[in-house]
Design an enzyme around this catalytic site. Structure first.
Site, PDB file in Angstrom:
ATOM      1  N   ASP A  69       1.422  40.166-120.983  1.00  0.00           N
ATOM      2  CA  ASP A  69       2.689  39.501-120.698  1.00  0.00           C
ATOM      3  C   ASP A  69       2.496  37.997-120.661  1.00  0.00           C
ATOM      4  OD1 ASP A  69       5.221  38.830-119.878  1.00  0.00           O
ATOM      5  OD2 ASP A  69       5.132  39.883-117.962  1.00  0.00           O
TER       6      ASP A  69
ATOM      7  N   MET B  97      -1.488  39.506-117.047  1.00  0.00           N
ATOM      8  CA  MET B  97      -0.704  38.294-117.302  1.00  0.00           C
ATOM      9  C   MET B  97      -1.531  37.355-118.170  1.00  0.00           C
ATOM     10  SD  MET B  97       2.196  38.810-115.865  1.00  0.00           S
ATOM     11  CE  MET B  97       2.849  37.212-116.361  1.00  0.00           C
TER      12      MET B  97
ATOM     13  N   HIS C  65      11.740  44.851-121.054  1.00  0.00           N
ATOM     14  CA  HIS C  65      10.974  44.281-119.940  1.00  0.00           C
ATOM     15  C   HIS C  65      11.892  43.390-119.099  1.00  0.00           C
ATOM     16  CE1 HIS C  65       7.160  42.957-118.062  1.00  0.00           C
ATOM     17  NE2 HIS C  65       7.687  41.739-118.060  1.00  0.00           N
TER      18      HIS C  65
ATOM     19  N   HIS D 263       9.214  44.330-113.905  1.00  0.00           N
ATOM     20  CA  HIS D 263       8.056  43.534-113.477  1.00  0.00           C
ATOM     21  C   HIS D 263       8.462  42.729-112.249  1.00  0.00           C
ATOM     22  CE1 HIS D 263       5.153  39.976-114.671  1.00  0.00           C
ATOM     23  NE2 HIS D 263       4.783  40.584-113.560  1.00  0.00           N
TER      24      HIS D 263
ATOM     25  N   MET E 141      12.081  37.748-110.261  1.00  0.00           N
ATOM     26  CA  MET E 141      11.374  36.642-109.593  1.00  0.00           C
ATOM     27  C   MET E 141      12.122  36.223-108.343  1.00  0.00           C
ATOM     28  SD  MET E 141      10.413  34.271-112.845  1.00  0.00           S
ATOM     29  CE  MET E 141       9.847  34.981-114.404  1.00  0.00           C
TER      30      MET E 141
ATOM     31  N   ASP F 128      12.185  40.933-115.870  1.00  0.00           N
ATOM     32  CA  ASP F 128      11.388  40.060-115.000  1.00  0.00           C
ATOM     33  C   ASP F 128      12.151  39.686-113.740  1.00  0.00           C
ATOM     34  OD1 ASP F 128       8.859  39.620-116.355  1.00  0.00           O
ATOM     35  OD2 ASP F 128      10.040  38.672-117.942  1.00  0.00           O
TER      36      ASP F 128
ATOM     37  N   MET G 117       7.905  40.157-109.576  1.00  0.00           N
ATOM     38  CA  MET G 117       7.131  38.977-109.165  1.00  0.00           C
ATOM     39  C   MET G 117       7.729  38.515-107.848  1.00  0.00           C
ATOM     40  SD  MET G 117       6.881  37.313-112.970  1.00  0.00           S
ATOM     41  CE  MET G 117       8.209  38.354-113.566  1.00  0.00           C
TER      42      MET G 117
ATOM     43  N   SER H 130      11.200  40.657-123.338  1.00  0.00           N
ATOM     44  CA  SER H 130      11.557  40.264-121.966  1.00  0.00           C
ATOM     45  C   SER H 130      12.931  39.610-121.971  1.00  0.00           C
ATOM     46  CB  SER H 130      10.533  39.279-121.420  1.00  0.00           C
ATOM     47  OG  SER H 130      11.098  38.630-120.288  1.00  0.00           O
TER      48      SER H 130
HETATM   49  C1  DX5 Z   1       6.525  35.394-117.125  1.00  0.00           C
HETATM   50  C2  DX5 Z   1       7.205  36.707-117.449  1.00  0.00           C
HETATM   51  C3  DX5 Z   1       7.166  37.060-118.887  1.00  0.00           C
HETATM   52  C4  DX5 Z   1       7.844  36.066-119.769  1.00  0.00           C
HETATM   53  C5  DX5 Z   1       7.196  36.086-121.094  1.00  0.00           C
HETATM   54  O1  DX5 Z   1       6.480  35.245-115.751  1.00  0.00           O
HETATM   55  O2  DX5 Z   1       6.599  37.755-116.730  1.00  0.00           O
HETATM   56  O3  DX5 Z   1       7.653  38.370-119.105  1.00  0.00           O
HETATM   57  O4  DX5 Z   1       9.200  36.289-119.898  1.00  0.00           O
HETATM   58  O5  DX5 Z   1       7.786  35.090-121.865  1.00  0.00           O
HETATM   59  P1  DX5 Z   1       7.134  34.555-123.206  1.00  0.00           P
HETATM   60  O6  DX5 Z   1       6.963  35.731-124.125  1.00  0.00           O
HETATM   61  O7  DX5 Z   1       8.152  33.574-123.704  1.00  0.00           O
HETATM   62  O8  DX5 Z   1       5.828  33.931-122.844  1.00  0.00           O
HETATM   63 ZN    ZN Z   2       7.032  39.933-117.200  1.00  0.00          ZN
END
Ligand code: DX5
Ligand code: ZN
Length: 228
Positions: free
Chosen positions: A177, A141, A37, A70, A41, A39, A72, A12
């Protein structure tokens, strides 16, 4: 993207250097990452804010393989096309992001992209059973979404196992994840996950100037998962 249940490590970039995404993506792929990956947000669906489709489009040319986006965000439907145009291969939306996840998954499939369904730690899989024919990936998750570096929630393991049984021989990936490390990778792999997202466990200790650390971290997580 041909379907396979082989273990795939998806670093990620939430844990990468935000001023250097292009080089970071090239570095992790050169060091053995299977997927990248990404993320997204919105500071609303989750209590953190990252970046939008313009950033995804900018990093796309630096990724040779699968770009796994991904989302969010809520609402999600108005933005699906933008992430498809940005070059995502997989677009995942959260079951909790709105009342019409069925429509959202249809909309993702209509763009020609693979559709992912993400579920929070507090969400059960009953509703997922009605969506199985609309998804290419289910993202379980294993932390509450929003931040990297959180502790793995072990009660998700039963959910992964139940999901694997529910999926049966359908070509649907199980992605995990959050909190994936050398210690937790074998647990999620044994439970049935085939795509392992890892942020801090891949990026910590390395950099684009010292990318060998990424390679070592990826190889260790993969070996731990494959030994399970
Ligand atoms: C959390 C993200 C993950 C996150 C995982 O909201 O969706 O992808 O980056 O990070 P680690 O591997 O550090 O838990
Ligand atoms: Zn993620």
């Amino acid at each position: 993207m041909t379907f396979s249940r082989a273990i795939k490590i998806a670093p990620s970039i939430l844990s990468a250097d935000f001023a250097n995404f292009g080089a970071e993506c090239r570095a992790i792929e050169a060091q053995g990452a299977d997927w990248v990956h990404v993320d997204v947000m919105d500071g609303h669906f989750v209590p953190n804010l990252t970046f939008g489709p313009a950033t995804c489009a900018a990093i796309r040319p630096h990724i040779k393989g699968v770009m796994d986006v991904h989302l969010m965000i809520a609402p999600v439907d108005p933005f699906i096309e933008a992430y498809a145009n940005a070059g995502a291969d997989v677009i995942s939306a959260h079951l909790e992001s709105g009342p019409h996840i069925h429509r959202t998954l249809q909309a993702i499939r209509n763009t020609g992209k693979k559709a992912g369904l993400a579920i929070n730690p507090g969400t059960g899989i009953d509703a997922v059973s009605h969506l199985l024919d609309l998804v290419d990936l289910i993202c379980v998750m294993t932390v509450n979404p929003g931040f990297g570096g959180q502790k793995f929630i072990a009660s998700t393991l039963d959910k992964i196992r139940a999901l694997q049984a529910m999926i049966g021989d359908r070509p649907v990936h199980i992605e995990v994840d959050g909190g994936v490390t050398v210690e937790t990778a074998p647990l999620v792999a044994a439970a049935g996950a085939d795509v392992l997202v890892a942020g801090s466990a891949v990026f910590n200790g390395g950099s684009v100037d010292n990318p060998g650390v990424y390679g070592t971290n990826i190889a260790r997580i993969r070996a731990a998962a494959e030994a399970a």
